[in-house]
Each structure stands twice: as structure tokens, then as C-alpha cells.
Design a protein around this motif. Structure first.
Motif, PDB file in Angstrom:
ATOM      1  N   ASP A  27       0.875  -1.386   0.003  1.00  0.00           N
ATOM      2  CA  ASP A  27      -0.074  -0.130   0.046  1.00  0.00           C
ATOM      3  C   ASP A  27       0.730   1.295  -0.019  1.00  0.00           C
ATOM      4  OD1 ASP A  27      -2.253  -1.363   0.212  1.00  0.00           O
ATOM      5  OD2 ASP A  27      -2.296  -1.509   2.122  1.00  0.00           O
ATOM      6  N   GLY A  28       0.569   2.135  -0.736  1.00  0.00           N
ATOM      7  CA  GLY A  28       1.089   3.460  -0.669  1.00  0.00           C
ATOM      8  C   GLY A  28       2.295   3.460  -1.841  1.00  0.00           C
ATOM      9  N   PHE A  29       2.472   2.410  -2.504  1.00  0.00           N
ATOM     10  CA  PHE A  29       3.559   2.447  -3.423  1.00  0.00           C
ATOM     11  C   PHE A  29       3.177   3.320  -4.753  1.00  0.00           C
ATOM     12  CE2 PHE A  29       5.417   0.849  -7.428  1.00  0.00           C
ATOM     13  CZ  PHE A  29       6.766   0.592  -7.080  1.00  0.00           C
ATOM     14  N   PRO A  30       4.234   3.908  -5.361  1.00  0.00           N
ATOM     15  CA  PRO A  30       5.445   4.141  -4.778  1.00  0.00           C
ATOM     16  C   PRO A  30       5.550   5.124  -3.643  1.00  0.00           C
ATOM     17  CG  PRO A  30       5.218   5.341  -6.634  1.00  0.00           C
ATOM     18  CD  PRO A  30       3.886   4.782  -6.533  1.00  0.00           C
ATOM     19  N   PRO A  31       6.532   5.098  -2.737  1.00  0.00           N
ATOM     20  CA  PRO A  31       6.723   6.060  -1.706  1.00  0.00           C
ATOM     21  C   PRO A  31       7.384   7.390  -2.314  1.00  0.00           C
ATOM     22  CG  PRO A  31       8.394   4.667  -1.728  1.00  0.00           C
ATOM     23  CD  PRO A  31       7.465   4.074  -2.603  1.00  0.00           C
ATOM     24  N   GLY A 187       7.978  -6.777 -29.002  1.00  0.00           N
ATOM     25  CA  GLY A 187       7.025  -6.275 -30.124  1.00  0.00           C
ATOM     26  C   GLY A 187       7.555  -4.864 -30.379  1.00  0.00           C
ATOM     27  N   ASP A 188       6.687  -3.933 -30.509  1.00  0.00           N
ATOM     28  CA  ASP A 188       7.069  -2.753 -31.033  1.00  0.00           C
ATOM     29  C   ASP A 188       8.137  -1.945 -30.202  1.00  0.00           C
ATOM     30  OD1 ASP A 188       5.593  -3.109 -33.262  1.00  0.00           O
ATOM     31  OD2 ASP A 188       3.922  -2.113 -32.565  1.00  0.00           O
ATOM     32  N   LEU A 189       8.081  -2.394 -28.803  1.00  0.00           N
ATOM     33  CA  LEU A 189       9.030  -1.523 -27.773  1.00  0.00           C
ATOM     34  C   LEU A 189       9.660  -2.772 -27.117  1.00  0.00           C
ATOM     35  CD1 LEU A 189       9.709   1.376 -26.424  1.00  0.00           C
ATOM     36  CD2 LEU A 189       7.967   0.903 -24.881  1.00  0.00           C
ATOM     37  N   ARG A 190      10.982  -2.836 -26.956  1.00  0.00           N
ATOM     38  CA  ARG A 190      11.547  -3.903 -26.435  1.00  0.00           C
ATOM     39  C   ARG A 190      12.487  -3.344 -25.227  1.00  0.00           C
ATOM     40  NH1 ARG A 190      11.072  -7.831 -30.363  1.00  0.00           N
ATOM     41  NH2 ARG A 190      12.659  -9.169 -29.199  1.00  0.00           N
ATOM     42  N   ARG A 191      12.049  -4.189 -24.029  1.00  0.00           N
ATOM     43  CA  ARG A 191      13.102  -3.780 -22.806  1.00  0.00           C
ATOM     44  C   ARG A 191      13.137  -5.007 -22.194  1.00  0.00           C
ATOM     45  NH1 ARG A 191      12.977   0.282 -25.179  1.00  0.00           N
ATOM     46  NH2 ARG A 191      12.620   2.318 -24.498  1.00  0.00           N
ATOM     47  N   GLU A 192      14.110  -5.083 -21.187  1.00  0.00           N
ATOM     48  CA  GLU A 192      14.152  -6.297 -20.074  1.00  0.00           C
ATOM     49  C   GLU A 192      14.107  -5.389 -18.841  1.00  0.00           C
ATOM     50  OE1 GLU A 192      14.573  -9.304 -20.854  1.00  0.00           O
ATOM     51  OE2 GLU A 192      14.580  -8.661 -23.152  1.00  0.00           O
ATOM     52  N   VAL A 193      13.233  -5.872 -17.811  1.00  0.00           N
ATOM     53  CA  VAL A 193      12.920  -5.343 -16.832  1.00  0.00           C
ATOM     54  C   VAL A 193      12.839  -6.269 -15.534  1.00  0.00           C
ATOM     55  CG1 VAL A 193      10.690  -5.115 -17.034  1.00  0.00           C
ATOM     56  CG2 VAL A 193      11.650  -3.445 -15.521  1.00  0.00           C
ATOM     57  N   TRP A 194      13.501  -5.810 -14.227  1.00  0.00           N
ATOM     58  CA  TRP A 194      13.515  -6.731 -13.128  1.00  0.00           C
ATOM     59  C   TRP A 194      13.088  -5.853 -11.992  1.00  0.00           C
ATOM     60  CZ3 TRP A 194      16.970  -6.764 -16.764  1.00  0.00           C
ATOM     61  CH2 TRP A 194      17.683  -7.768 -17.245  1.00  0.00           C
ATOM     62  N   TYR A 195      11.800  -6.335 -11.388  1.00  0.00           N
ATOM     63  CA  TYR A 195      11.144  -5.773 -10.561  1.00  0.00           C
ATOM     64  C   TYR A 195      11.255  -6.329  -9.001  1.00  0.00           C
ATOM     65  CZ  TYR A 195       8.170  -3.608 -13.855  1.00  0.00           C
ATOM     66  OH  TYR A 195       7.772  -2.688 -14.872  1.00  0.00           O
ATOM     67  N   GLY A 196      11.861  -5.444  -8.017  1.00  0.00           N
ATOM     68  CA  GLY A 196      12.274  -6.313  -6.650  1.00  0.00           C
ATOM     69  C   GLY A 196      10.918  -6.705  -5.916  1.00  0.00           C
ATOM     70  N   PRO A 197      11.268  -7.115  -4.923  1.00  0.00           N
ATOM     71  CA  PRO A 197      10.320  -7.648  -4.163  1.00  0.00           C
ATOM     72  C   PRO A 197       9.046  -6.457  -3.649  1.00  0.00           C
ATOM     73  CG  PRO A 197      12.290  -8.475  -3.111  1.00  0.00           C
ATOM     74  CD  PRO A 197      12.442  -7.311  -4.210  1.00  0.00           C
ATOM     75  N   ASP A 198       9.465  -5.449  -3.469  1.00  0.00           N
ATOM     76  CA  ASP A 198       8.594  -4.313  -3.212  1.00  0.00           C
ATOM     77  C   ASP A 198       7.796  -3.624  -4.306  1.00  0.00           C
ATOM     78  OD1 ASP A 198      10.602  -3.108  -4.148  1.00  0.00           O
ATOM     79  OD2 ASP A 198      11.058  -1.467  -2.338  1.00  0.00           O
TER      80      ASP A 198
END
Length: 220
Positions: A27-31, A187-198
Motif C-alpha cells: 500500500d502506498g507504492f511508490p513512496p 514487440g514494437d517496444l523492447r525492454r528487459e526489466v527486473w522488479y524487486g520484492p516491493d
């Protein structure tokens, strides 16, 4: 030496994700506050990327700032500057504005909510997009549920497919190691992304036009 600035961005809602392994967003993400990423290319740091979050009641404002400079023999051969602002109210994008200097080429985007649409312009071109789209700035964990994203430097809708790679170990700029949930945006926009536990982006990466890998590493 060229880097595809149209795909530089980068880079980062508030809603829980569905249909894939959920990211644990508190709750409250992002701070409120600012997070900083170092930008790396072929073993050298070439810039910084900051994302600032500010709340005012039910309104969230997100400021993104990217500064990239590539040098060859002490001569700057490429420069990219990007400043963007997102205004959200109750989890809905109300306004997106961005100004970009793509190695001397200016790009100006403004999209504002009008009913169920986002309307505005890219430079002198008029733009109208569906109102449920979100920018491809990646900070929003809802990114992994999208079929289209707004390309931040030109304000255009891009078709995307999300691939879930599961949990991986990510090394932060400080050298600390964290677990990140790795997704590929294709696809038309290519990215690699890693999301942390929070729910915070701990790393992002993509290939520039010249084939080199750009990596955005969270500093802490």
C-alpha cells in the motif's frame, strides 16, 4: 557511433497486477522520494536516470530525468537528454508531458486526459490515444499486464507482448545482490526489466541501435 535514442528511456501504477505472477506491491507504492539509476554501456558508465515520486492527496506526480553522454577519445559523440512528467489521480493517468533532446533533435510530447482518451501532440503532429494506456517508463508494476505502452519520447502507442522469466539475482550499483522478477517486453517496444520484492524496478536493459547493451542499475 549511434544509440537509438527513440528507445532510450526510458525508463518506470498503482494497481495490482493480474494474469501473471503478481509483484508484491505494498500500500502506498511508490513512496515519496527519488530513486537513481546508473546507465552503463560496454563496461562504462555513460549517464544517470532519476525518477522522483511526489504525492498530494490522491494525486501522484512522477518526474523522470535521463542524461546520457557517450564519448570517444574525450569527444562527445552522442548526447541524450529526457525530462518527463506523469500526473496520476486515483490510479488513472491524467497527463503526460516530455521533452527530449535526441543528439540535437528536439522531441516534445503532451498528452492530457479528455474523457476516455488522451489527446495532445508530438511536436506539430496531433495525437489521440486510448485513455487506459500507460507510459513505457517501467516504474509502474502494471506494465507487465499491458498489450500496448506509450513510447515516452514520441507519445505513440506501441504493441507489446510480456514474457515472464521468473526470479533472478540482480547486482545493484552498490554491489548488493537482490532478487528481481525478470520480464521481457517484446514487440514494437523492447525492454528487459527486473522488479524487486516491493515492486521497485531494480534493473532495466535493452539493446541500442548499434547493438550495444544499455543497462540501468539501481544505485542502492
Amino acid at each position: 557511433m549511434r544509440i537509438l535514442a527513440s528507445s532510450v528511456l526510458a525508463l518506470m501504477l498503482l494497481l495490482p497486477v493480474t494474469g501473471k505472477a503478481a509483484i508484491a506491491v505494498p500500500d502506498g507504492f511508490p513512496p515519496d522520494g527519488t530513486i537513481t539509476y546508473d546507465v552503463w554501456r560496454e563496461g562504462s558508465q555513460i549517464g544517470t536516470h532519476t525518477v522522483e515520486f511526489a504525492r498530494d492527496g490522491d494525486k501522484l506526480t512522477v518526474h523522470t530525468r535521463i542524461r546520457i553522454q557517450v564519448k570517444l577519445l574525450f569527444i562527445t559523440v552522442y548526447r541524450f537528454e529526457h525530462d518527463a512528467e506523469e500526473d496520476w489521480v486515483d490510479g488513472k493517468l491524467m497527463r503526460f508531458a516530455a521533452k527530449t533532446n535526441d543528439n540535437g533533435t528536439d522531441r516534445d510530447v503532451l498528452l492530457e486526459r479528455q474523457g476516455d482518451e488522451l489527446r495532445g501532440h508530438y511536436n506539430s503532429e496531433q495525437a489521440t490515444l486510448p485513455g487506459d494506456l500507460i507510459p513505457g517508463s517501467l516504474w509502474n508494476p502494471a506494465t507487465i499486464d499491458q498489450k500496448q505502452l506509450i513510447e515516452p519520447t514520441k507519445g505513440r502507442a506501441k504493441d507489446v507482448t510480456i514474457v515472464d522469466h521468473g526470479m533472478e539475482t540482480v547486482t545493484l550499483g552498490s554491489g548488493a545482490k537482490v532478487q528481481g522478477h525478470h520480464y521481457s517486453i517484446t514487440g514494437d517496444l523492447r525492454r528487459e526489466v527486473w522488479y524487486g520484492p516491493d515492486g521497485e524496478v531494480v534493473q532495466a536493459a535493452y539493446n541500442a541501435k548499434d547493438g550495444s547493451l544499455l543497462t540501468f542499475r539501481l544505485e542502492k
